[in-house]
Design a protein around this motif. Structure first.
Motif, PDB file in Angstrom:
ATOM      1  N   SER A 199      53.311 -37.374  68.865  1.00 14.37           N
ATOM      2  CA  SER A 199      52.904 -38.084  67.656  1.00 14.37           C
ATOM      3  C   SER A 199      52.398 -37.083  66.638  1.00 14.37           C
ATOM      4  O   SER A 199      52.040 -35.948  66.968  1.00 14.37           O
ATOM      5  N   ASP A 205      49.659 -37.435  63.402  1.00 11.30           N
ATOM      6  CA  ASP A 205      48.752 -38.269  62.611  1.00 11.30           C
ATOM      7  C   ASP A 205      48.274 -37.510  61.380  1.00 11.30           C
ATOM      8  O   ASP A 205      48.029 -36.294  61.429  1.00 11.30           O
ATOM      9  N   GLY A 245      50.163 -42.500  61.619  1.00 12.22           N
ATOM     10  CA  GLY A 245      50.904 -41.543  62.421  1.00 12.22           C
ATOM     11  C   GLY A 245      52.294 -42.007  62.793  1.00 12.22           C
ATOM     12  O   GLY A 245      52.593 -43.207  62.818  1.00 12.22           O
ATOM     13  N   TYR A 246      53.135 -41.030  63.067  1.00 12.50           N
ATOM     14  CA  TYR A 246      54.471 -41.284  63.616  1.00 12.50           C
ATOM     15  C   TYR A 246      54.420 -41.010  65.113  1.00 12.50           C
ATOM     16  O   TYR A 246      53.899 -39.980  65.552  1.00 12.50           O
ATOM     17  N   ILE A 247      54.964 -41.937  65.907  1.00 11.06           N
ATOM     18  CA  ILE A 247      54.950 -41.804  67.365  1.00 11.06           C
ATOM     19  C   ILE A 247      56.368 -41.956  67.899  1.00 11.06           C
ATOM     20  O   ILE A 247      57.097 -42.894  67.520  1.00 11.06           O
ATOM     21  N   PHE A 248      56.732 -41.051  68.794  1.00 10.47           N
ATOM     22  CA  PHE A 248      57.994 -41.169  69.522  1.00 10.47           C
ATOM     23  C   PHE A 248      57.679 -41.120  71.007  1.00 10.47           C
ATOM     24  O   PHE A 248      56.927 -40.251  71.464  1.00 10.47           O
ATOM     25  N   ALA A 275      60.049 -45.651  68.820  1.00 14.63           N
ATOM     26  CA  ALA A 275      59.639 -44.742  67.757  1.00 14.63           C
ATOM     27  C   ALA A 275      59.216 -45.551  66.546  1.00 14.63           C
ATOM     28  O   ALA A 275      59.860 -46.541  66.188  1.00 14.63           O
ATOM     29  N   GLY A 276      58.120 -45.153  65.948  1.00 18.92           N
ATOM     30  CA  GLY A 276      57.664 -45.905  64.792  1.00 18.92           C
ATOM     31  C   GLY A 276      56.390 -45.337  64.205  1.00 18.92           C
ATOM     32  O   GLY A 276      55.949 -44.230  64.539  1.00 18.92           O
ATOM     33  N   LEU A 277      55.784 -46.134  63.334  1.00 21.36           N
ATOM     34  CA  LEU A 277      54.569 -45.750  62.633  1.00 21.36           C
ATOM     35  C   LEU A 277      53.387 -46.547  63.163  1.00 21.36           C
ATOM     36  O   LEU A 277      53.504 -47.745  63.425  1.00 21.36           O
ATOM     37  N   TYR A 328      51.445 -51.398  64.535  1.00 19.18           N
ATOM     38  CA  TYR A 328      52.558 -50.544  64.951  1.00 19.18           C
ATOM     39  C   TYR A 328      53.878 -51.201  64.586  1.00 19.18           C
ATOM     40  O   TYR A 328      54.074 -52.403  64.806  1.00 19.18           O
ATOM     41  N   SER A 357      58.035 -50.386  65.137  1.00 21.13           N
ATOM     42  CA  SER A 357      59.116 -49.582  65.697  1.00 21.13           C
ATOM     43  C   SER A 357      60.413 -49.982  65.015  1.00 21.13           C
ATOM     44  O   SER A 357      60.655 -51.175  64.786  1.00 21.13           O
ATOM     45  N   LEU A 401      63.690 -45.115  62.408  1.00 26.19           N
ATOM     46  CA  LEU A 401      62.675 -44.125  62.750  1.00 26.19           C
ATOM     47  C   LEU A 401      62.948 -43.437  64.083  1.00 26.19           C
ATOM     48  O   LEU A 401      62.150 -42.632  64.545  1.00 26.19           O
TER      49      LEU A 401
END
Length: 763
Positions: free
Chosen positions: A522, A524, A538-541, A563-565, A591, A593, A597
């Motif tokens: 991620s 942030d 943040g972006y999380i994968f 994956a998303g914000l 969140y 997804s 993204l």
């Protein structure tokens, strides 16, 4: 300080005995440069013994000496005797000393209660270790323990405030009453008589019990508690000025045979024997002219600081029993009033600052402290303003203590801050344990460890590593990088791996156990809005792996990319991270997804929670609410919200309800049953909790298709728990309107990864 029963009562003594830190110049039996002389009467030296909280009785003795018009020409004290004696020598009358001691918030000063209020939001988010409070360092490839287990910054600040005016005088012979404090040099094992330097530091050195509090270090000495070599320094007073000494001896009850059965009790007694030996040598040197005041302390112990007000009358009573002998040392009223006027001196300070400086820093950027400080050049400040600033600064992770001094000229001084960075930093290690078990078969155990490397660059970057094994496995590493000197904006990239095992319930029955795994990263960006609030985006994968281990394949087994914000907000003003007695905590996560993204599926979820704790006399009222929604999207069943367990809905097992949407509202009343360690704010409570909520889209697979998808839930629980010396303890019984019930016990670090109430800031 007299370490009676020290080892046997180590946790209490570590939490309760006073100590504060800085350097001090010392000399053994230095000659008095300007002794107080009064014609036609002997010079009187006052000797005050060490004894921790019991030393409050010295103030009672001083009150009687003033009533009888007995002037004091010099004072020698050890530990708590040095604290009281140093204050009196500074010019503080007995009535003011009594007001000062009785007015101290001992939970705050000794126990550190309230310290969390001064921490930054990142310190609060970093969490705590629950089963212990031990922070260690990593240096030269080895683990290093701190010089003292107990943080003494509040006590140090108290001492500096207590003798604020006298700190400007570095020669203790030039105090209103000449003074000596006694310490032990841990290098040579010899007695050190502190005659000059910073008065607050001298008192600190005299009181530093080895292992409990870090010693005071000079270029040639390592100074600790003086009670080890001279708990009643009669010879020091004689060499200082005394023709006659008045000795205040704090007397404990005789030791009983049945209290000397275990190895710990015998070890504690061996320390007592050492103290008693040096006391007896000094008491044996008394002559017929000297006055010995024995103060029976009853059941008041060294660490019972909240009982200090009880000790003052004990000192008065013991001194009155020696009134006839003391009267022989009295002087006429007019002479005494002249003496009293000559030695009385106020400690208040109010001045306009010409400048504010920070010195002695090796790692921490002084510009960061300048940004945080509220005391600026040009401000008119008093000692309370400076004290509050010192406490705020000392709460920062990197500091062991914070001292200060006012440099001349007096009319426009420079405030010089002298923060002491932790000697075992900047690599910090913490460890933790947790255990959870329920009657229905839930059993979880976790072992947790954390490494933090602070101040990697001038903006205060940190490298953070965490590992947890057991019920919920987690490995993560992140790099927290502030973007400005004041650390208001930041970025934090993170890599993580998690694995957990969760049971799938249908109609209150466990039908399967699944393994969930995630590996990913991620990034942030965030803002620290205040010491209580933070906002992150943040972006999380994550590569998601879901597989059945035992039972029916109710959930789809899958391997996919999520994956998303993630937008998150945190607010936390609680007094402690677990079993709070006051304060508000709130958290929100949104969140989304999306395939654009990098995810395989598009879905959203939002969750929020709030908890409020209010003190009601000695009890506590708590209100908590939480809720979550999938916002009408197709959230994968393995990403549903979880309800169940003491942290979210007692009466259900951990994660028993798997839902697309939910809300809960609970109210609790906690009755205080017993103080475990009052000085640390640790107590045992009995609690009653009532809860209501609504569950939407409950997952039941294809087995029970007729289940009510929008059911109302009601529940209640009774429990006993609180903050113990070994961490939180929580034993309870809960039941719900669905005829489910649960009996559980939780010790140490919380186990569970359900709603935001459990995995967020509410632990």
């Amino acid at each position: 300080m007299r370490p009676r029963k020290f080892c046997a009562r180590l946790p209490a003594v570590l939490a309760g005995c006073l100590a504060v830190g800085a350097a001090a110049r010392a000399a053994e039996f230095p000659p008095l440069q300007q002794a107080v002389t009064v014609d036609a009467r002997p010079r009187i030296g006052l000797v005050l013994a060490g004894g921790g909280a019991k030393g409050g009785s010295h103030v009672g003795v001083l009150k009687v000496l003033e009533e009888l018009h007995v002037p004091i020409d010099c004072i020698a004290g050890t530990s708590m005797g040095a604290l009281v004696g140093g204050g009196y020598a500074s010019g503080i009358p007995a009535a003011e000393l009594e007001k000062f001691l009785v007015g101290i918030d001992w939970q705050n000063v000794v126990g550190g209660v309230g310290r969390r209020d001064l921490m930054t939001i990142e310190q609060k988010r970093a969490g705590v270790t629950y089963s212990n409070e031990l922070e260690m360092g990593l240096k030269d490839k080895r683990i290093v323990l701190p010089g003292g287990i107990v943080n003494t910054s509040n006590i140090e600040d108290l001492l500096r405030t207590y003798v604020a005016g006298a700190r400007a005088q570095s020669d203790f012979d030039q105090l209103p009453i000449p003074f000596r404090a006694v310490a032990t040099d841990m290098l040579s094992g010899s007695m050190v008589v502190l005659a000059s330097g910073d008065l607050a530091t001298a008192m600190r050195a005299s009181m530093a019990i080895p292992g409990a509090f870090a010693p005071v270090q000079t270029e040639t000495q390592v100074l600790s508690d003086g009670g080890m070599v001279r708990n009643i320094p009669v010879d020091v007073a004689r060499k200082l000025c005394a023709d006659v000494v008045i000795v205040v001896n704090l007397v404990e009850d005789p030791v009983k045979r049945e209290k000397l059965q275990t190895a710990t009790e015998l070890l504690a007694r061996s320390t007592d024997v050492m103290i008693v030996a040096n006391e007896n040598l000094q008491l044996g040197s008394l002559t017929e002219r000297d006055v010995r005041i024995d103060v029976p302390m009853g059941d008041i112990g060294t660490a019972d600081f909240e009982r200090v007000p009880e000790t003052i009358p004990l000192g008065e009573k013991a001194a009155r029993a020696q009134a006839a002998r003391l009267a022989a040392l009295a002087v006429p009223a007019t002479e005494y009033q002249a003496w009293r006027a000559r030695v009385t001196s106020g400690q208040a300070i109010e001045t306009r600052l010409a400048d504010v400086q920070f010195r002695g820093l090796e790692r921490v950027n002084p510009a960061y402290l300048e940004q945080r400080t509220e005391v600026k050049a040009g401000d008119v400040v008093d000692i309370d303003d400076i004290s509050r600033e010192a406490q705020r600064m000392s709460a920062l992770q990197e500091f062991e203590s914070v001292s200060y001094q006012l440099e001349a000229p007096p009319e426009r001084p420079t405030l010089v801050w002298l923060p002491k960075e932790k000697t075992y930093g900047p690599n910090y290690l913490e460890f933790d344990l947790g255990l959870y078990g329920s009657e229905d078969g839930d059993l979880g155990f976790v072992v947790y460890g954390k490494h933090t490397r602070t101040w990697l660059n001038p903006l205060g970057a940190e490298w953070r590593n965490q590992a947890q094994l057991g019920y919920y496995n987690n490995l993560s590493t992140s790099f927290y990088q502030p973007l400005d000197v004041g650390q208001r904006l930041f970025v934090e990239p993170r890599a993580f791996w998690t694995r957990s095992w969760e049971d799938i319930f249908v109609d209150n029955e466990r039908l399967a156990r699944y393994r969930f795994g995630d590996v990913g990263g991620s990034l942030d960006v965030g803002a620290n809005l205040s010491d209580d609030a933070q906002l992150r985006l943040g972006y999380i994968f994550a590569r998601r792996d879901v597989s059945v281990e035992t039972g029916s394949p109710l959930l789809p087994e899958t391997r996919r990319n999520d994956a998303g914000l993630l937008l998150s907000a945190t607010y936390d003003s609680r007094d402690t991270a677990f079993y709070p007695t006051r304060g508000l905590a709130a958290a929100m996560e949104y969140y989304v997804s999306d395939e654009s993204l990098g995810g395989d599926l598009g879905w959203q979820r939002i969750e929020a929670g709030l908890a409020l704790a209010l003190p009601v006399r000695n009890d506590v009222v708590r209100v908590a609410m939480a809720g979550g929604s999938d916002l009408g999207t197709d959230v994968p069943a393995d990403r549903y919200f979880l309800l169940g367990g003491p942290g979210s809905f007692p009466g259900f097992e951990l994660g028993e309800l798997r839902l697309t949407d939910y809300w809960t509202l609970s109210g609790s009343y906690l009755w205080k049953l017993k103080d475990i360690m009052s000085i640390r704010g640790q107590a045992l409570y009995a609690g009653l909790r009532l809860e209501a909520g609504q569950a939407f889209g409950r997952f039941e697979g294809d087995i029970v298709p007729e289940v009510d998808q929008n059911e109302f839930l009601f529940g209640g629980s009774v429990y006993v728990g609180g903050r113990m010396q070994a961490g939180p303890l929580y034993v309870g019984l809960g039941a719900t309107s669905t005829d489910s019930w649960s009996l559980w016990i939780s010790v140490g670090r919380p186990v569970g990864n359900g709603t935001i109430l459990e995995r967020g800031i509410f632990k």
